[in-house]
Design a protein around this motif. Structure first.
Motif, short mmCIF file in Angstrom:
data_model
loop_
_atom_site.label_atom_id
_atom_site.label_comp_id
_atom_site.label_asym_id
_atom_site.label_seq_id
_atom_site.Cartn_x
_atom_site.Cartn_y
_atom_site.Cartn_z
N TRP A 1 0.82 -1.22 0.00
CA TRP A 1 0.00 0.00 0.00
C TRP A 1 0.84 1.26 0.00
CZ3 TRP A 1 -0.18 3.69 3.89
CH2 TRP A 1 0.42 3.35 5.09
N SER A 2 2.10 1.16 0.36
CA SER A 2 2.87 2.40 0.43
C SER A 2 4.10 2.41 -0.47
CB SER A 2 3.32 2.64 1.87
OG SER A 2 4.13 1.58 2.28
N ALA A 3 4.42 1.33 -1.16
CA ALA A 3 5.67 1.32 -1.92
C ALA A 3 5.65 0.23 -2.97
CB ALA A 3 6.84 1.09 -0.98
N SER A 4 6.61 0.35 -3.89
CA SER A 4 6.78 -0.69 -4.88
C SER A 4 8.23 -1.19 -4.76
CB SER A 4 6.53 -0.07 -6.26
OG SER A 4 7.05 -0.88 -7.25
N PHE A 5 8.40 -2.45 -4.50
CA PHE A 5 9.73 -2.99 -4.27
C PHE A 5 10.35 -3.51 -5.56
CE2 PHE A 5 8.23 -2.74 -0.01
CZ PHE A 5 9.37 -2.53 0.73
N SER A 6 11.68 -3.51 -5.59
CA SER A 6 12.42 -4.11 -6.69
C SER A 6 12.61 -5.60 -6.39
CB SER A 6 13.79 -3.42 -6.78
OG SER A 6 14.69 -4.24 -7.45
N GLN A 7 12.73 -6.39 -7.44
CA GLN A 7 13.00 -7.81 -7.21
C GLN A 7 14.50 -8.09 -7.12
OE1 GLN A 7 10.48 -10.58 -9.67
NE2 GLN A 7 9.99 -8.62 -10.61
N LEU A 8 15.31 -7.03 -7.19
CA LEU A 8 16.76 -7.24 -7.03
C LEU A 8 17.05 -7.40 -5.55
CD1 LEU A 8 18.21 -4.52 -9.41
CD2 LEU A 8 18.22 -6.99 -9.76
N ASP A 9 17.53 -8.54 -5.19
CA ASP A 9 17.76 -8.81 -3.79
C ASP A 9 19.27 -8.99 -3.61
OD1 ASP A 9 18.09 -9.99 -1.31
OD2 ASP A 9 16.17 -11.03 -1.41
N PHE A 10 19.89 -8.01 -2.94
CA PHE A 10 21.36 -8.03 -2.89
C PHE A 10 21.89 -9.02 -1.87
CE2 PHE A 10 19.87 -3.98 -4.37
CZ PHE A 10 20.49 -3.93 -5.61
N GLU A 11 21.02 -9.43 -0.93
CA GLU A 11 21.49 -10.41 0.05
C GLU A 11 21.34 -11.83 -0.46
OE1 GLU A 11 19.37 -8.26 2.90
OE2 GLU A 11 20.98 -6.92 2.34
N ARG A 12 20.29 -12.05 -1.26
CA ARG A 12 20.09 -13.39 -1.84
C ARG A 12 19.97 -13.20 -3.35
NH1 ARG A 12 15.02 -14.40 2.00
NH2 ARG A 12 16.00 -13.53 3.83
N PRO A 13 21.09 -12.88 -4.00
CA PRO A 13 21.01 -12.45 -5.40
C PRO A 13 20.55 -13.55 -6.35
CG PRO A 13 23.26 -12.29 -4.55
CD PRO A 13 22.43 -12.90 -3.46
N ASP A 14 19.69 -13.14 -7.27
CA ASP A 14 19.31 -14.01 -8.37
C ASP A 14 20.30 -13.66 -9.49
OD1 ASP A 14 18.34 -14.61 -10.89
OD2 ASP A 14 16.24 -14.39 -10.32
N PRO A 15 21.21 -14.59 -9.85
CA PRO A 15 22.31 -14.22 -10.74
C PRO A 15 21.83 -13.59 -12.06
CG PRO A 15 22.55 -16.48 -9.93
CD PRO A 15 21.23 -15.99 -9.44
N GLU A 16 20.70 -14.07 -12.58
CA GLU A 16 20.23 -13.51 -13.87
C GLU A 16 19.84 -12.04 -13.74
OE1 GLU A 16 17.13 -15.54 -16.08
OE2 GLU A 16 18.33 -17.36 -15.85
#
Ligand SMILES: O=C(O)CCC(=O)C(=O)O
Length: 281
Positions: A180-195
């Motif tokens: 409801w207050s934000a839109s998150f990125s799917q880039l996760d720097f702690e659990r990176p998705d290599p692609e």
């Protein structure tokens, strides 16, 4: 300094620091240009600056029950009711589990605190404005996201590192998961998705800096940010909307507002439920 979030030394611009502008100067120089800026000398007179320490919260408001985020601060966050005293103690405990008192309207539980901060009068739709309270342990990370309004963030104690990405690179940051207050990125720097990390490897923060005690960050609508607490921190922030957002970003902004309004009632019901549960405990 803590690394991560696609930082390339030297790639970020230096953030401007300027004296807190008047309302007219804000609308003339900042609202339409939408350049992140740190405002100085806007908080020195706040009582919060001398009074709001971790010990003070513990000694004066230790039994107040607050909703603490126990998932990571991203779209998966979950909240648990905890007393403020217990939470403050946990901030300094070794091997503490993740917990973040984030984005709560603390003034609802402790109304006297409202007199301790005086945010500048930049709001346009005042009835929608709520001052939010944040208290974080060292090492707390808020994942990359963008908000649905302009944001003013005041650093009352401690330090936070901000990595800001311009709205122009939105599509390359894998936007997803609207709350409801934000839109998150799917880039996760702690659990990176290599692609995904590989696809975004050329995207670097436009600004990468430390917000110090007494500084107020103006984070314009649409800017992506990832925030790392470098020293135990207390912050307040305010999100608000302006007519320029409507005029210049009509459909995108309308969608953001619509989404926030749609998702606000369930979020409020959840807060209300947590509060009831906390008080009954
Ligand atoms: O301070 C933080 O951890 C996050 C702040 C934030 O994301 C915001 O104010 O929108």
């Amino acid at each position: 300094m803590e690394q991560g979030a696609m930082t390339q030394p030297g790639s970020a611009r230096e953030i401007q620091r300027a004296d807190l502008p008047s309302r007219d100067a804000f609308y003339r120089d900042h609202d339409t240009q939408r350049i992140p800026t740190i405002f100085l000398n806007g908080m020195t007179h706040w009582r919060a600056m001398s009074q709001w320490t971790f010990d003070w919260f513990k000694s004066t408001h230790r039994d107040v029950v607050v909703p603490v985020n126990t998932g990571r601060y991203d779209v998966r966050m979950t909240r648990k009711a905890m007393s403020l005293g217990q939470y403050v103690d946990s901030l300094f405990a070794p091997d503490r589990p993740y917990a973040y008192l984030s984005n709560v309207n603390l003034f609802r539980w402790i109304p006297s605190l409202a007199a301790d901060v005086t945010l500048p009068p930049y709001e346009w739709l005042r009835f929608l404005n709520v001052v939010n309270f944040w208290m974080a342990a060292k090492g707390t990370v808020t994942q990359l996201h963008r908000d649905f309004g302009h944001n003013l963030i005041g650093q009352i104690t401690g330090k936070k590192r901000f990595q800001l990405y311009s709205p122009s690179v939105s599509e390359r940051l894998f936007p997803a998961n609207t709350t409801w207050s934000a839109s998150f990125s799917q880039l996760d720097f702690e659990r990176p998705d290599p692609e995904k990390i590989a696809a975004a490897r050329d995207v670097h923060p436009d600004f990468d800096f430390v917000l110090e005690r007494g500084e107020m960050l103006f984070l314009p609508y649409g800017w992506w940010h990832r925030v790392t607490t470098l020293e135990p921190a207390i912050n307040v922030n305010l999100w608000w909307w302006t007519s320029d957002m409507l005029a210049r970003h009509g459909p995108r902004f309308a969608l953001d507002v619509f989404t926030s309004l749609l998702l606000l009632p369930p979020a409020l019901i959840r807060y209300w439920w947590l509060k009831r549960r906390g008080e009954g405990a």
